[in-house]
Motif scaffolding. Structure first.
Motif, PDB file in Angstrom:
ATOM      1  N   TYR A   1       0.819  -1.380  -0.314  1.00 61.28           N
ATOM      2  CA  TYR A   1       0.285   0.044  -0.219  1.00 61.28           C
ATOM      3  C   TYR A   1       0.520   1.321   0.107  1.00 61.28           C
ATOM      4  O   TYR A   1       1.332   1.664   0.786  1.00 61.28           O
ATOM      5  N   PRO A   2       1.093   1.591  -0.811  1.00 61.47           N
ATOM      6  CA  PRO A   2       2.470   2.759  -1.447  1.00 61.47           C
ATOM      7  C   PRO A   2       1.263   3.505  -0.540  1.00 61.47           C
ATOM      8  O   PRO A   2       0.125   4.030  -0.860  1.00 61.47           O
ATOM      9  N   ALA A   3       1.621   5.381  -0.622  1.00 64.83           N
ATOM     10  CA  ALA A   3       0.835   6.524   0.181  1.00 64.83           C
ATOM     11  C   ALA A   3      -0.126   6.566  -0.499  1.00 64.83           C
ATOM     12  O   ALA A   3      -1.661   7.248  -0.143  1.00 64.83           O
ATOM     13  N   SER A   4      -0.277   6.288  -1.503  1.00 66.50           N
ATOM     14  CA  SER A   4      -1.394   6.686  -2.988  1.00 66.50           C
ATOM     15  C   SER A   4      -2.310   6.172  -2.473  1.00 66.50           C
ATOM     16  O   SER A   4      -4.063   6.549  -3.020  1.00 66.50           O
ATOM     17  N   ARG A   5      -2.388   4.667  -2.030  1.00 63.74           N
ATOM     18  CA  ARG A   5      -3.277   4.067  -1.941  1.00 63.74           C
ATOM     19  C   ARG A   5      -4.058   4.283  -0.543  1.00 63.74           C
ATOM     20  O   ARG A   5      -5.118   4.618  -0.248  1.00 63.74           O
ATOM     21  N   VAL A   6      -2.560   4.267   0.501  1.00 64.73           N
ATOM     22  CA  VAL A   6      -2.819   4.514   1.804  1.00 64.73           C
ATOM     23  C   VAL A   6      -4.112   5.916   2.102  1.00 64.73           C
ATOM     24  O   VAL A   6      -4.677   5.994   2.556  1.00 64.73           O
TER      25      VAL A   6
ATOM     26  N   GLY B   1      -6.468   6.875  -0.019  1.00 64.78           N
ATOM     27  CA  GLY B   1      -7.725   6.809  -0.318  1.00 64.78           C
ATOM     28  C   GLY B   1      -8.483   5.820   0.602  1.00 64.78           C
ATOM     29  O   GLY B   1      -9.926   5.704   0.019  1.00 64.78           O
ATOM     30  N   LEU B   2      -7.301   5.813   1.430  1.00 64.47           N
ATOM     31  CA  LEU B   2      -8.164   4.486   3.108  1.00 64.47           C
ATOM     32  C   LEU B   2      -9.119   5.232   3.671  1.00 64.47           C
ATOM     33  O   LEU B   2      -8.657   5.940   4.477  1.00 64.47           O
ATOM     34  N   ASP B   3     -10.095   4.648   5.150  1.00 59.02           N
ATOM     35  CA  ASP B   3     -11.057   5.308   5.727  1.00 59.02           C
ATOM     36  C   ASP B   3      -9.902   3.590   6.903  1.00 59.02           C
ATOM     37  O   ASP B   3      -9.550   4.565   8.107  1.00 59.02           O
ATOM     38  N   GLU B   4      -9.941   2.549   6.468  1.00 61.53           N
ATOM     39  CA  GLU B   4      -9.034   1.648   7.823  1.00 61.53           C
ATOM     40  C   GLU B   4      -8.110   0.789   6.752  1.00 61.53           C
ATOM     41  O   GLU B   4      -9.189   0.601   5.233  1.00 61.53           O
TER      42      GLU B   4
ATOM     43  N   ASN C   1      -2.879  -8.722  12.447  1.00 56.65           N
ATOM     44  CA  ASN C   1      -3.397  -9.327  13.891  1.00 56.65           C
ATOM     45  C   ASN C   1      -4.735  -9.508  13.567  1.00 56.65           C
ATOM     46  O   ASN C   1      -5.201 -10.180  14.366  1.00 56.65           O
ATOM     47  N   GLY C   2      -5.288  -9.089  12.681  1.00 52.96           N
ATOM     48  CA  GLY C   2      -7.045  -9.018  12.540  1.00 52.96           C
ATOM     49  C   GLY C   2      -7.854  -7.663  12.686  1.00 52.96           C
ATOM     50  O   GLY C   2      -9.144  -7.698  12.518  1.00 52.96           O
ATOM     51  N   ASP C   3      -7.104  -6.777  13.530  1.00 52.99           N
ATOM     52  CA  ASP C   3      -7.822  -5.441  13.944  1.00 52.99           C
ATOM     53  C   ASP C   3      -7.713  -4.254  12.975  1.00 52.99           C
ATOM     54  O   ASP C   3      -7.018  -4.717  12.111  1.00 52.99           O
ATOM     55  N   ALA C   4      -8.704  -3.840  12.590  1.00 48.14           N
ATOM     56  CA  ALA C   4      -8.051  -2.255  11.923  1.00 48.14           C
ATOM     57  C   ALA C   4      -7.652  -1.061  12.412  1.00 48.14           C
ATOM     58  O   ALA C   4      -7.937  -0.631  13.509  1.00 48.14           O
ATOM     59  N   VAL C   5      -6.679  -0.798  11.810  1.00 48.63           N
ATOM     60  CA  VAL C   5      -6.246   0.665  11.880  1.00 48.63           C
ATOM     61  C   VAL C   5      -7.194   1.884  11.470  1.00 48.63           C
ATOM     62  O   VAL C   5      -7.417   1.670   9.932  1.00 48.63           O
ATOM     63  N   ASP C   6      -7.386   2.531  11.988  1.00 44.59           N
ATOM     64  CA  ASP C   6      -8.320   3.768  10.882  1.00 44.59           C
ATOM     65  C   ASP C   6      -7.636   4.707  10.677  1.00 44.59           C
ATOM     66  O   ASP C   6      -5.953   4.763  10.782  1.00 44.59           O
ATOM     67  N   ILE C   7      -7.534   5.220   9.030  1.00 45.80           N
ATOM     68  CA  ILE C   7      -6.350   6.063   8.252  1.00 45.80           C
ATOM     69  C   ILE C   7      -7.398   7.255   7.802  1.00 45.80           C
ATOM     70  O   ILE C   7      -8.718   7.102   7.984  1.00 45.80           O
ATOM     71  N   VAL C   8      -6.805   8.284   8.386  1.00 44.75           N
ATOM     72  CA  VAL C   8      -7.078   9.939   8.327  1.00 44.75           C
ATOM     73  C   VAL C   8      -6.476  10.789   7.131  1.00 44.75           C
ATOM     74  O   VAL C   8      -5.509  10.678   7.491  1.00 44.75           O
ATOM     75  N   ALA C   9      -6.530  11.093   6.125  1.00 47.89           N
ATOM     76  CA  ALA C   9      -6.020  11.511   4.832  1.00 47.89           C
ATOM     77  C   ALA C   9      -6.425  13.156   4.668  1.00 47.89           C
ATOM     78  O   ALA C   9      -8.034  12.893   4.895  1.00 47.89           O
ATOM     79  N   ALA C  10      -5.449  14.511   4.719  1.00 47.65           N
ATOM     80  CA  ALA C  10      -6.273  15.833   4.755  1.00 47.65           C
ATOM     81  C   ALA C  10      -5.091  16.710   4.804  1.00 47.65           C
ATOM     82  O   ALA C  10      -3.902  16.439   5.671  1.00 47.65           O
TER      83      ALA C  10
ATOM     84  N   GLY D   1      -3.399  17.111   2.770  1.00 43.11           N
ATOM     85  CA  GLY D   1      -1.699  16.182   2.317  1.00 43.11           C
ATOM     86  C   GLY D   1      -1.106  15.575   3.443  1.00 43.11           C
ATOM     87  O   GLY D   1       0.377  14.914   3.459  1.00 43.11           O
ATOM     88  N   ALA D   2      -1.828  15.184   5.064  1.00 43.87           N
ATOM     89  CA  ALA D   2      -1.117  14.538   5.499  1.00 43.87           C
ATOM     90  C   ALA D   2      -2.130  13.280   5.585  1.00 43.87           C
ATOM     91  O   ALA D   2      -3.205  13.709   5.970  1.00 43.87           O
ATOM     92  N   VAL D   3      -0.852  12.495   6.277  1.00 41.01           N
ATOM     93  CA  VAL D   3      -1.509  11.359   6.733  1.00 41.01           C
ATOM     94  C   VAL D   3      -1.725  10.432   8.204  1.00 41.01           C
ATOM     95  O   VAL D   3      -0.420  10.715   9.080  1.00 41.01           O
TER      96      VAL D   3
END
Length: 176
Positions: free
Chosen positions: A118-123, A125-128, A133-142, A144-146
């Motif tokens: 998952y390069p930055a360009s893909r990350v 665009g994700l919310d999580e 380990n099976g758990d999801a991490v939350d992703i916030v992009a705004a 130009g920062a992630v």
């Protein structure tokens, strides 16, 4: 404690011998530096060679995850710096490195790894993203920062032969 830290440093130095180019060259893409920017080592070798992930490397060794992250992958690793580990409450790292806490350490470390590349360009665009380990991490992009679970991505797209590393400024804790 000083003997334990010296042992961990010795282990990290031993792992680093003859490995990938430092991260300082990862962003150069012009002229003679183009070859230096190509991935030379796997995720573990690249992180160790960078010199700012000694605690992560020691934790991966204690958790028995080095061989996994040296495997084919691909993996995306949100890699906390030594400073991120140092910001944990006093004694946390030492406690996690004890053999009795291996399962907890594995859970924490695998929470930093997402299967796939998952390069930055893909990350961005994700919310999580679901971690190993099976758990999801939350992703916030705004703007130009992630951010990943509240940790800032301070350097993105560090290439490795079996994936990509995004450097973060905080240790991620599952369920927290």
């Amino acid at each position: 404690m000083n003997h334990r830290n010296a042992s961990l440093r010795t282990l990290v130095v031993a792992l680093a011998l003859g490995l990938a180019v430092p991260l300082a060259h990862a962003g150069h893409h012009e002229g003679d530096h183009a070859k230096a920017a190509q991935a030379k080592g796997d995720i573990v070798d690249t992180a160790v060679a960078a010199g700012q992930f000694n605690t992560l490397a020691a934790a991966l060794t204690a958790a028995g995850l080095v061989d996994t992250l040296k495997g084919n992958g691909p993996f995306t690793v949100f890699a906390p710096t030594d400073e991120a580990f140092a910001a944990l409450p006093a004694g946390t790292v030492e406690e996690l490195l004890k053999p009795a806490n291996k399962d907890k350490l594995v859970a924490i470390l695998t929470y930093h790894v997402v299967p796939g590349r998952y390069p930055a360009s893909r990350v961005g665009g994700l919310d999580e993203a679901t971690t190993v380990n099976g758990d999801a991490v939350d992703i916030v992009a705004a703007d130009g920062a992630v951010m990943v679970d509240g940790a800032n991505v301070v350097m993105a797209d560090v290439k490795a032969t079996n994936g990509v590393i995004h450097v973060i400024d905080k240790v991620l804790m599952p369920g927290g």
